[in-house]
Motif scaffolding. Structure first.
Motif, PDB file in Angstrom:
ATOM      1  N   GLU A  24     -40.872  19.900  -2.937  1.00  0.00           N
ATOM      2  CA  GLU A  24     -39.713  18.919  -3.280  1.00  0.00           C
ATOM      3  C   GLU A  24     -38.768  19.319  -4.356  1.00  0.00           C
ATOM      4  OE1 GLU A  24     -42.370  14.645  -3.422  1.00  0.00           O
ATOM      5  OE2 GLU A  24     -43.415  16.473  -4.190  1.00  0.00           O
ATOM      6  N   ALA A  25     -39.188  20.240  -5.041  1.00  0.00           N
ATOM      7  CA  ALA A  25     -38.353  20.849  -5.887  1.00  0.00           C
ATOM      8  C   ALA A  25     -37.191  21.531  -5.340  1.00  0.00           C
ATOM      9  CB  ALA A  25     -39.164  21.781  -6.991  1.00  0.00           C
ATOM     10  N   ILE A  26     -37.457  22.244  -4.178  1.00  0.00           N
ATOM     11  CA  ILE A  26     -36.805  22.930  -3.500  1.00  0.00           C
ATOM     12  C   ILE A  26     -35.690  21.847  -2.846  1.00  0.00           C
ATOM     13  CG2 ILE A  26     -36.294  24.309  -1.445  1.00  0.00           C
ATOM     14  CD1 ILE A  26     -38.960  25.962  -2.221  1.00  0.00           C
ATOM     15  N   MET A  27     -36.235  21.063  -2.235  1.00  0.00           N
ATOM     16  CA  MET A  27     -35.303  19.864  -1.734  1.00  0.00           C
ATOM     17  C   MET A  27     -34.466  19.322  -2.629  1.00  0.00           C
ATOM     18  SD  MET A  27     -34.439  18.367   0.993  1.00  0.00           S
ATOM     19  CE  MET A  27     -35.687  18.943   1.914  1.00  0.00           C
ATOM     20  N   ALA A  28     -34.843  19.006  -4.012  1.00  0.00           N
ATOM     21  CA  ALA A  28     -33.961  18.634  -5.125  1.00  0.00           C
ATOM     22  C   ALA A  28     -33.024  19.595  -5.115  1.00  0.00           C
ATOM     23  CB  ALA A  28     -34.572  18.320  -6.314  1.00  0.00           C
ATOM     24  N   ALA A  29     -33.181  21.036  -5.243  1.00  0.00           N
ATOM     25  CA  ALA A  29     -32.187  22.089  -5.359  1.00  0.00           C
ATOM     26  C   ALA A  29     -31.086  22.124  -4.390  1.00  0.00           C
ATOM     27  CB  ALA A  29     -32.842  23.303  -5.380  1.00  0.00           C
ATOM     28  N   ARG A  30     -31.683  21.747  -3.057  1.00  0.00           N
ATOM     29  CA  ARG A  30     -30.807  21.712  -1.779  1.00  0.00           C
ATOM     30  C   ARG A  30     -29.643  20.518  -1.956  1.00  0.00           C
ATOM     31  NH1 ARG A  30     -32.747  24.827   3.060  1.00  0.00           N
ATOM     32  NH2 ARG A  30     -31.474  23.567   4.101  1.00  0.00           N
ATOM     33  N   THR A  31     -30.327  19.474  -2.220  1.00  0.00           N
ATOM     34  CA  THR A  31     -29.649  18.209  -2.563  1.00  0.00           C
ATOM     35  C   THR A  31     -28.497  18.384  -3.511  1.00  0.00           C
ATOM     36  OG1 THR A  31     -31.630  16.796  -2.146  1.00  0.00           O
ATOM     37  CG2 THR A  31     -29.760  15.852  -3.140  1.00  0.00           C
ATOM     38  N   ALA A  32     -28.696  19.021  -4.684  1.00  0.00           N
ATOM     39  CA  ALA A  32     -27.762  19.425  -5.747  1.00  0.00           C
ATOM     40  C   ALA A  32     -26.804  20.416  -5.002  1.00  0.00           C
ATOM     41  CB  ALA A  32     -28.514  20.208  -6.804  1.00  0.00           C
ATOM     42  N   SER A  33     -26.878  21.162  -4.167  1.00  0.00           N
ATOM     43  CA  SER A  33     -25.978  21.843  -3.574  1.00  0.00           C
ATOM     44  C   SER A  33     -24.972  21.290  -2.701  1.00  0.00           C
ATOM     45  CB  SER A  33     -26.621  23.224  -2.729  1.00  0.00           C
ATOM     46  OG  SER A  33     -26.960  24.133  -3.308  1.00  0.00           O
ATOM     47  N   LYS A  34     -25.822  20.055  -1.982  1.00  0.00           N
ATOM     48  CA  LYS A  34     -25.125  19.158  -1.028  1.00  0.00           C
ATOM     49  C   LYS A  34     -23.930  18.478  -1.830  1.00  0.00           C
ATOM     50  CE  LYS A  34     -28.120  17.616   1.861  1.00  0.00           C
ATOM     51  NZ  LYS A  34     -29.149  16.446   2.103  1.00  0.00           N
ATOM     52  N   PHE A  35     -24.485  17.968  -3.111  1.00  0.00           N
ATOM     53  CA  PHE A  35     -23.532  17.420  -4.235  1.00  0.00           C
ATOM     54  C   PHE A  35     -22.600  18.068  -4.455  1.00  0.00           C
ATOM     55  CE2 PHE A  35     -27.149  13.877  -4.870  1.00  0.00           C
ATOM     56  CZ  PHE A  35     -27.143  13.468  -3.574  1.00  0.00           C
ATOM     57  N   ASP A  36     -22.603  19.496  -4.499  1.00  0.00           N
ATOM     58  CA  ASP A  36     -21.833  20.383  -5.312  1.00  0.00           C
ATOM     59  C   ASP A  36     -22.118  20.209  -6.793  1.00  0.00           C
ATOM     60  OD1 ASP A  36     -20.214  20.998  -3.087  1.00  0.00           O
ATOM     61  OD2 ASP A  36     -18.839  19.219  -3.324  1.00  0.00           O
ATOM     62  N   TRP A  37     -23.317  20.157  -7.085  1.00  0.00           N
ATOM     63  CA  TRP A  37     -23.981  20.258  -8.529  1.00  0.00           C
ATOM     64  C   TRP A  37     -24.457  21.628  -8.734  1.00  0.00           C
ATOM     65  CZ3 TRP A  37     -27.531  15.359  -9.154  1.00  0.00           C
ATOM     66  CH2 TRP A  37     -26.708  14.273  -9.153  1.00  0.00           C
ATOM     67  N   GLN A  38     -24.563  22.021  -9.703  1.00  0.00           N
ATOM     68  CA  GLN A  38     -25.226  23.042 -10.517  1.00  0.00           C
ATOM     69  C   GLN A  38     -26.917  22.873 -10.434  1.00  0.00           C
ATOM     70  OE1 GLN A  38     -23.506  25.788 -11.482  1.00  0.00           O
ATOM     71  NE2 GLN A  38     -21.551  24.992 -11.913  1.00  0.00           N
ATOM     72  N   VAL A  39     -27.604  23.994 -10.296  1.00  0.00           N
ATOM     73  CA  VAL A  39     -28.980  23.758 -10.453  1.00  0.00           C
ATOM     74  C   VAL A  39     -29.269  24.600 -11.817  1.00  0.00           C
ATOM     75  CG1 VAL A  39     -31.242  24.263  -9.702  1.00  0.00           C
ATOM     76  CG2 VAL A  39     -29.298  23.623  -8.092  1.00  0.00           C
ATOM     77  N   PHE A  40     -30.131  23.880 -12.858  1.00  0.00           N
ATOM     78  CA  PHE A  40     -30.393  24.773 -14.266  1.00  0.00           C
ATOM     79  C   PHE A  40     -32.138  24.766 -14.179  1.00  0.00           C
ATOM     80  CE2 PHE A  40     -30.046  24.275 -19.133  1.00  0.00           C
ATOM     81  CZ  PHE A  40     -30.024  25.698 -19.365  1.00  0.00           C
ATOM     82  N   VAL A  41     -32.570  25.597 -13.707  1.00  0.00           N
ATOM     83  CA  VAL A  41     -34.125  25.728 -13.787  1.00  0.00           C
ATOM     84  C   VAL A  41     -34.647  25.908 -15.093  1.00  0.00           C
ATOM     85  CG1 VAL A  41     -36.362  27.111 -13.105  1.00  0.00           C
ATOM     86  CG2 VAL A  41     -33.929  26.771 -11.374  1.00  0.00           C
ATOM     87  N   SER A  42     -35.709  25.065 -15.516  1.00  0.00           N
ATOM     88  CA  SER A  42     -36.147  25.076 -16.651  1.00  0.00           C
ATOM     89  C   SER A  42     -37.820  24.972 -16.711  1.00  0.00           C
ATOM     90  CB  SER A  42     -35.779  23.402 -17.139  1.00  0.00           C
ATOM     91  OG  SER A  42     -36.400  23.119 -18.324  1.00  0.00           O
ATOM     92  N   HIS A  43     -38.176  25.154 -18.030  1.00  0.00           N
ATOM     93  CA  HIS A  43     -39.705  25.302 -18.356  1.00  0.00           C
ATOM     94  C   HIS A  43     -39.916  24.031 -18.950  1.00  0.00           C
ATOM     95  CE1 HIS A  43     -38.601  26.201 -22.804  1.00  0.00           C
ATOM     96  NE2 HIS A  43     -37.664  25.144 -22.205  1.00  0.00           N
TER      97      HIS A  43
END
Ligand SMILES: C=C(OP(=O)(O)O)C(=O)O
Length: 518
Positions: A360-379
């Motif tokens: 699901e985290a990967i799906m969120a990242a892929r959705t961000a790409s689709k939206f032309d958003w950045q992905v900021f990975v966090s602890h």
């Protein structure tokens, strides 16, 4: 063939109660396949958003003040484990099926039945087992799961060197002040720059406020007796200068504003003092805009509360900065869709325990790409010695990652892992690069149409500079060749006829003037 099957089949799933960085219990999961036993530890937040998946705590006041996780441990060992093993999933190729199975088994929207702390531990350990089964590093396994390009982007580390908000006992309302060595050559140098600034900051604080000001908060950043954000940013400016890294280091802030939002639409930035300092959203917005003017801030996370859509949208409309949704999005694609509708932000903060499975985290990242958003990975502020997210940031090609200050084992383990990955990749023929300006494609905004993967847009000489890693041209994804960056206007002039690229980070091309040299 039998041995091949054993590499992917789970023979046992075990769990145990262990500790996180705040000394609170957390869940450890160990998955065994024919390749060995693979272990994961689950992180936990302090400033937890309302839309996050729910972790289960025992509530027994006689053990760890009610914070024990023995029920979640039980759920892994006696509920999830046995049925998952029965399914005969192959961890090398079935991670998404495993995750989906657990989501269905839980059957609640927020994973509150089995606990996100139980489910995530299994998902992480299965990913590790899957990587080993395929004989690839974890970042490569995750890259394949995410169907990313076969080039490797090492993320800019964002070091949270001044702590406030829910993470520290000082009076500072804003939670995080980060330094981002975007001007470093590679991860090793970025870590060095981060450490040098951190050590200078310690000296600056000791001189100004005395040695007690160098005590640290939950994420290893200092927690000095300051209240106004500009005091914090002045301290960072001084430390960067003293370390000799001016220009190489940019800043980021995470006010974590849900923590000081009051029900009547007011934000109280004096909430940690006995003197309230209440601001309406437009006043808070003006404060941020002033900070953006005065300091080299390239990223703002959670400037407003998780449901204050109007404030988010207005700020997004009026500011050319990476605007990251944390509590706002909760790494949840439904929340992301809502945010897209409101045009509230342009970047996803990706926290694996907010959503609860790696797929699901990967799906969120892929959705961000689709939206032309950045992905900021966090602890999380309650971290563990598990370095999983370093591999995740590389696997997703996220371009930036925050894991706290370069101090405390649970933080440095992530930065050390990034350096290991960098060394490993440099020793191969694979294409890898640090998401810093060395690889910058500097282009003219009017010709920018659609950027799929950029690093963080940042300011230089009053202009916004964007690093382009991957673009869509007529719906075809292409990679910019990192070894041939467009470093001059002339180079771009030549290419622009073929490339129509849209800026992902800042608001709109019209608002941007770009320099033409790096
Ligand atoms: C890392 C953060 O803190 P926590 O884990 O407490 O939510 C954050 O708010 O971005």
């Amino acid at each position: 063939m039998a041995e091949d099957n054993n590499s992917g089949l789970i023979s046992s799933i075990r769990a145990a109660q262990r500790l996180d960085s705040r000394g609170k219990p957390t869940v450890q999961v160990s998955v065994t396949t024919g390749k060995g036993t693979f272990t994961a530890l689950v992180p936990s937040g302090a400033s937890v958003g309302s839309y996050e998946a729910v972790e289960i705590r025992d509530g027994n006041p006689k053990a760890y003040g009610g914070n024990g996780v023995l029920m979640a441990v039980h759920n892994v060992q006696h509920v999830i484990g046995p049925v998952l093993i029965e399914q005969k999933f192959d961890v090398r190729k079935d991670l998404s099926k495993i995750d989906e199975f657990m989501v269905k088994l839980d059957s609640t929207h927020s994973k509150q039945k089995l606990g996100v702390n139980a489910i995530l531990g299994v998902s992480m350990a299965c990913a590790r087992a899957g990587a080993a089964g395929k004989d690839v590093p974890l970042y490569e396994f995750l890259r394949q799961e995410a169907e990313m390009e076969p080039s490797y982007i090492l993320p800019v580390p964002f070091f949270n060197v001044l702590n406030g908000g829910a993470h520290a006992g000082n009076s500072m309302a804003f939670q995080e002040f980060m330094i981002a060595p975007v001007g470093a050559e590679d991860i090793a140098q970025a870590v060095q720059v981060g450490c040098e600034v951190y050590q200078e900051l310690k000296k600056v604080l000791a001189r100004k406020y005395g040695p007690s000001a160098t005590t640290i908060g939950d994420e290893g950043g200092f927690a000095p007796p300051i209240t106004h954000p500009s005091e914090a940013l002045d301290l960072l400016t001084t430390a960067v200068e003293a370390a000799g890294h001016t220009g190489k280091v940019k800043f980021a802030i995470d006010p974590a504003a849900s923590e000081f939002f009051k029900s009547d639409r007011l934000y109280d930035i004096g909430f940690k003092t006995d003197r309230p300092h209440e601001l309406f959203p437009n006043q808070l917005s003006d404060l941020y805009k002033q900070l953006l003017k005065d300091y080299p801030i390239i990223l703002v996370e959670d400037p407003f509360s998780q449901d204050d859509w109007n404030a988010w949208a207005e700020f997004h409309r009026s500011c050319a900065v990476e605007l990251v949704g944390d509590d706002l999005l909760a790494t949840n694609v439904d929340r992301m869709a809502l945010a897209k509708q409101h045009d509230a932000c342009n970047s996803l903060l990706l926290k694996i325990n907010q959503i609860g499975t790696i797929s699901e985290a990967i799906m969120a990242a892929r959705t961000a790409s689709k939206f032309d958003w950045q992905v900021f990975v966090s602890h999380r502020s309650g971290e563990t010695t598990d370095d999983f997210i370093a591999d995740l940031a590389v696997g997703l090609g996220a371009g930036h990652m925050k894991a706290g200050s370069p101090c405390r084992g649970e933080r440095v383990v992530k930065y050390n892992r990034l350096m290991d990955i960098e060394d490993e990749l440099k020793a191969t023929t694979k294409t890898s690069y640090y998401a810093g300006p060395k690889w910058m494609n500097t282009v003219y905004a009017p010709y920018l149409k659609k950027v799929l993967y950029t690093s963080i847009p940042f300011h230089r000489n009053g202009s916004i500079v964007i690093i382009i890693h991957r673009v869509h041209i007529n719906r075809t994804q292409i990679k910019s060749n990192p070894s041939v960056p467009y470093t001059t206007a002339a180079a771009w002039e030549k290419e622009k006829k073929q490339f129509m690229i849209l800026v992902a980070g800042p608001r709109s091309p019209e608002e941007i003037t770009l320099p033409h040299t790096v």
